[in-house]
Structure formats: C-alpha cells, structure tokens
Design an enzyme around this catalytic site. Structure first.
Site, PDB file in Angstrom:
ATOM      1  N   HIS A 178       2.706   3.291  -9.005  1.00  0.00           N
ATOM      2  CA  HIS A 178       2.551   1.860  -9.302  1.00  0.00           C
ATOM      3  C   HIS A 178       3.784   1.333 -10.054  1.00  0.00           C
ATOM      4  O   HIS A 178       4.240   0.221  -9.806  1.00  0.00           O
ATOM      5  CB  HIS A 178       1.284   1.614 -10.125  1.00  0.00           C
ATOM      6  N   THR A 201     -10.369  -7.688  -5.607  1.00  0.00           N
ATOM      7  CA  THR A 201     -11.688  -7.710  -6.267  1.00  0.00           C
ATOM      8  C   THR A 201     -12.376  -6.345  -6.131  1.00  0.00           C
ATOM      9  O   THR A 201     -13.270  -6.026  -6.908  1.00  0.00           O
ATOM     10  CB  THR A 201     -12.594  -8.807  -5.660  1.00  0.00           C
ATOM     11  N   ARG A 220       2.031  -5.100   5.941  1.00  0.00           N
ATOM     12  CA  ARG A 220       1.250  -4.083   5.212  1.00  0.00           C
ATOM     13  C   ARG A 220       1.992  -2.760   5.316  1.00  0.00           C
ATOM     14  O   ARG A 220       2.235  -2.265   6.424  1.00  0.00           O
ATOM     15  CB  ARG A 220      -0.164  -3.930   5.763  1.00  0.00           C
ATOM     16  N   LEU A 239      11.946 -20.067  -5.200  1.00  0.00           N
ATOM     17  CA  LEU A 239      10.930 -19.209  -4.570  1.00  0.00           C
ATOM     18  C   LEU A 239       9.621 -19.392  -5.309  1.00  0.00           C
ATOM     19  O   LEU A 239       9.605 -19.426  -6.539  1.00  0.00           O
ATOM     20  CB  LEU A 239      11.355 -17.729  -4.664  1.00  0.00           C
ATOM     21  N   ASP A 243       0.829  -1.202   0.000  1.00  0.00           N
ATOM     22  CA  ASP A 243       0.000   0.000   0.000  1.00  0.00           C
ATOM     23  C   ASP A 243       0.870   1.263   0.000  1.00  0.00           C
ATOM     24  O   ASP A 243       1.966   1.259   0.573  1.00  0.00           O
ATOM     25  CB  ASP A 243      -0.916  -0.019   1.237  1.00  0.00           C
ATOM     26  N   GLY A 244       0.355   2.304  -0.618  1.00  0.00           N
ATOM     27  CA  GLY A 244       1.014   3.612  -0.540  1.00  0.00           C
ATOM     28  C   GLY A 244       1.576   4.122  -1.852  1.00  0.00           C
ATOM     29  O   GLY A 244       2.218   5.184  -1.884  1.00  0.00           O
ATOM     30  N   ASN A 245       1.321   3.426  -2.948  1.00  0.00           N
ATOM     31  CA  ASN A 245       1.856   3.865  -4.249  1.00  0.00           C
ATOM     32  C   ASN A 245       1.319   5.239  -4.640  1.00  0.00           C
ATOM     33  O   ASN A 245       2.053   6.097  -5.127  1.00  0.00           O
ATOM     34  CB  ASN A 245       1.464   2.874  -5.357  1.00  0.00           C
ATOM     35  N   GLY A 246       0.016   5.420  -4.434  1.00  0.00           N
ATOM     36  CA  GLY A 246      -0.624   6.683  -4.833  1.00  0.00           C
ATOM     37  C   GLY A 246      -0.072   7.848  -4.031  1.00  0.00           C
ATOM     38  O   GLY A 246       0.256   8.906  -4.584  1.00  0.00           O
ATOM     39  N   ARG A 247       0.064   7.657  -2.711  1.00  0.00           N
ATOM     40  CA  ARG A 247       0.571   8.748  -1.866  1.00  0.00           C
ATOM     41  C   ARG A 247       2.030   9.072  -2.195  1.00  0.00           C
ATOM     42  O   ARG A 247       2.451  10.221  -2.198  1.00  0.00           O
ATOM     43  CB  ARG A 247       0.416   8.375  -0.383  1.00  0.00           C
ATOM     44  N   ARG A 306      -0.508   9.017 -10.246  1.00  0.00           N
ATOM     45  CA  ARG A 306      -0.560   7.799  -9.424  1.00  0.00           C
ATOM     46  C   ARG A 306       0.161   6.623 -10.090  1.00  0.00           C
ATOM     47  O   ARG A 306       0.804   5.814  -9.428  1.00  0.00           O
ATOM     48  CB  ARG A 306      -2.022   7.411  -9.151  1.00  0.00           C
ATOM     49  N   GLU A 328       1.418 -13.724  11.831  1.00  0.00           N
ATOM     50  CA  GLU A 328       1.886 -12.542  12.561  1.00  0.00           C
ATOM     51  C   GLU A 328       1.764 -11.324  11.643  1.00  0.00           C
ATOM     52  O   GLU A 328       2.161 -11.381  10.484  1.00  0.00           O
ATOM     53  CB  GLU A 328       3.357 -12.722  12.973  1.00  0.00           C
TER      54      GLU A 328
HETATM   55  C1  FPP Z   1      -2.072   0.090  -3.330  1.00  0.00           C
HETATM   56  O1  FPP Z   1      -1.557   1.392  -3.240  1.00  0.00           O
HETATM   57  C2  FPP Z   1      -1.465  -0.574  -4.472  1.00  0.00           C
HETATM   58  C3  FPP Z   1      -2.155  -1.213  -5.462  1.00  0.00           C
HETATM   59  C4  FPP Z   1      -3.619  -1.318  -5.480  1.00  0.00           C
HETATM   60  C5  FPP Z   1      -1.459  -1.799  -6.612  1.00  0.00           C
HETATM   61  C6  FPP Z   1      -0.241  -2.581  -6.274  1.00  0.00           C
HETATM   62  C7  FPP Z   1       0.563  -2.702  -7.499  1.00  0.00           C
HETATM   63  C8  FPP Z   1       1.905  -2.704  -7.559  1.00  0.00           C
HETATM   64  C9  FPP Z   1       2.781  -2.665  -6.389  1.00  0.00           C
HETATM   65  C10 FPP Z   1       2.596  -2.761  -8.856  1.00  0.00           C
HETATM   66  C11 FPP Z   1       2.718  -4.139  -9.386  1.00  0.00           C
HETATM   67  C12 FPP Z   1       1.517  -4.346 -10.184  1.00  0.00           C
HETATM   68  C13 FPP Z   1       1.081  -5.515 -10.662  1.00  0.00           C
HETATM   69  C14 FPP Z   1      -0.229  -5.529 -11.336  1.00  0.00           C
HETATM   70  C15 FPP Z   1       1.848  -6.748 -10.511  1.00  0.00           C
HETATM   71  P1  FPP Z   1      -2.559   2.615  -3.448  1.00  0.00           P
HETATM   72  O2  FPP Z   1      -2.582   2.950  -4.886  1.00  0.00           O
HETATM   73  O3  FPP Z   1      -3.881   2.299  -2.859  1.00  0.00           O
HETATM   74  O4  FPP Z   1      -1.818   3.722  -2.637  1.00  0.00           O
HETATM   75  P2  FPP Z   1      -2.494   4.914  -1.813  1.00  0.00           P
HETATM   76  O5  FPP Z   1      -3.181   4.285  -0.634  1.00  0.00           O
HETATM   77  O6  FPP Z   1      -1.312   5.733  -1.417  1.00  0.00           O
HETATM   78  O7  FPP Z   1      -3.430   5.622  -2.741  1.00  0.00           O
END
Ligand code: FPP
Length: 253
Positions: free
Chosen positions: A37, A66, A188, A131, A20-24, A33, A207
């Site tokens: 990703h 989903t 997470r 792996l 989580d956190g790609n968008g931020r 955004r 855990e």
């Molecule tokens: C959540 O961060 C991230 C996702 C929903 C996508 C995860 C995807 C990747 C790490 C890239 C690899 C991709 C694939 C398809 C293999 P968020 O966008 O909700 O972040 P935010 O909470 O900061 O907005």
C-alpha cells in the site's frame, strides 16, 4: 455535422482507476501487505504527475471501498493512517501543482480528524484547475446511487418536480462527480476483470482496460499502454460504427 475529431479521441479527459495488486506485490517481495500500500501511494503520486504532464484534467482513484472494512482491522487501520499521512504531507504539493482534491464516498464513517483534514484539503485546493483528483474513500457505487436517490426523493417531496416527471437525470444530478464528465477510461490493474462496486452508474459508457501489472508496478509506460489502447477504440454510444464514421455524433454523448 461532421465531428471526425471525436471518432478517435486522442486522450481521455477522465481516467478512473481501480488500483489492485498491492498485497500481491508485497507478498512477492516477502514484505507485509502495508508495504504494498505504501508503494501504491507513491504510484498515486506518479500517476497524478503523469496526468498533469499529459493534460488529462480528471483522475478518479478507488482508494478504499465500502467493502474494504471487511479486511483485517490492522490493515484497515494502516490504510486509514496512509490516507491521513497523504492528507497531511501531500496536499500542499498538490496545491502548488494546481491540483484540486475531492474526496468522494460516505465520510460519516471516517475518523473525525480525517474528516477535518479532508475539508481543509478541499477548501485549500478548490480553485485549482490543472487536474481534479477524486479520491474514492469509503465509496461504493451502490451507496452513491442510493444517496442520490434519497436526495432526488427529498427534492420531489419539496415540490421541485412531480413523480410523473421523474427521470434518470434526477438521480444523475445528485451522484458523486455529477459536475464532471463521466470517465472515458477505466483502468484496473492486478489481473482481475470486474468493477467491484466502483462508479456503477458513471461507468455505463466507459472504455475498460484491464492489465496484469500490479498497481505498485504501474509506471508511466504502463499508463501509456492503456492510453494507446483507448486511442484505438471506437466509441459508439448506441449508434452503428458507420454512423460514427459518418460523423453522426452529438455533443450530448
Ligand atoms: C487493492 O489492492 C488496493 C487497496 C484496497 C488500497 C489502495 C490504496 C493505495 C493504492 C494507497 C493509497 C491509499 C490511500 C488511502 C489514498 P489489494 O490490497 O487488494 O491487493 P491484492 O489483490 O494483491 O491483495
């Protein structure tokens, strides 16, 4: 039978991650955004390498839930394109590195060419042992339980077992990842503390490790912090701490 080695497990065998956190991350860099990703996908590559280097045999990553279809159509399309790119460009490298790729989730909603690439990638890498990388795409924990229940009911109707013998094992048998150990550690990133419909069943005794680091910044040092935290947990599986210290634990845990 004492089993002191199991009281302080040095390394998890199975790590699951909610990335989580790609968008931020992108927002903080004044980028769209999708840039988050893209950087997130590079971190996936680094994470895979870290698990190979450390000898962690199973890694499960939540790439698309989903519920993620609810995002703006453009973001969904870009995420699917990223997945497509990963399948086209990275699979050979994964294969050369001894990585087995498995996709978990409902494939029926994926575009046909992506389904085809997934099948090819799984076939190519199916004998690799270093792996097992499970990518959860269009995955939901509740979907997983429902599809497993459906399969269990079908088995019952086919006469494999009687209703009065039904047990949780009949569901567990048909879940995604049924053939590998459940996650020992869930990480997470991004500061939120919830499981967001990830491996709802499989996380029963996992855990949890939550950190504020945004996924695109989750480097080897951040992983080592998570592993260090895990190494100091006492896993009791319903027993008392004293029982665990006395070595009263069994392989069935
Ligand atoms: C959540 O961060 C991230 C996702 C929903 C996508 C995860 C995807 C990747 C790490 C890239 C690899 C991709 C694939 C398809 C293999 P968020 O966008 O909700 O972040 P935010 O909470 O900061 O907005």
């Amino acid at each position: 039978m004492p089993c002191a080695d199991e009281t302080v497990p040095a390394l998890p065998r199975h790590v699951a991650v909610i990335m989580d956190g790609n968008g931020r991350w992108a927002h903080r860099q004044c980028l769209p955004r999708v840039a988050g990703h893209r950087r997130g996908a590079e971190v996936v590559r680094e994470m895979v390498q870290s698990c190979v280097d450390l000898g962690i045999p199973y890694l499960t990553l939540f790439a698309f839930s989903t519920e993620n279809w609810r995002r703006p159509a453009l973001e969904v399309r870009l995420l699917m394109n990223l997945f497509r790119l990963l399948l086209r460009r990275e699979v050979r490298k994964l294969h050369e590195n001894g990585v087995r790729l498995c996709i978990i989730g409902d494939r029926s909603a994926l575009e046909r060419d992506i389904r085809q690439l997934v099948e090819e990638a799984e076939a190519l890498t199916c004998n690799n042992k270093r792996l097992q990388l499970n990518l959860a795409v269009n995955y939901g924990g509740r979907w997983d339980i429902a599809q497993a229940a459906c399969a269990a009911i079908a088995a019952m109707q086919a006469g494999e077992f009687a209703l009065e013998d039904f047990s949780e094992a009949h569901i567990a048998r048909y879940l995604s990842l049924a053939d590998i150990a459940e996650p020992d550690l869930l990480i997470r990133t991004g500061g939120e503390e919830r499981i967001s419909n990830f491996l709802v069943w499989q996380l029963a005794y996992t855990e949890f490790y939550f950190c504020d680091t945004l996924w695109p910044d989750f480097d080897r040092t951040a992983l080592e912090h998570a592993l260090h935290s895990f190494a100091h947990r006492q896993r009791r599986f319903g027993r008392t701490g004293d029982q665990v210290l006395e070595g009263d634990c069994f392989a069935s845990d």
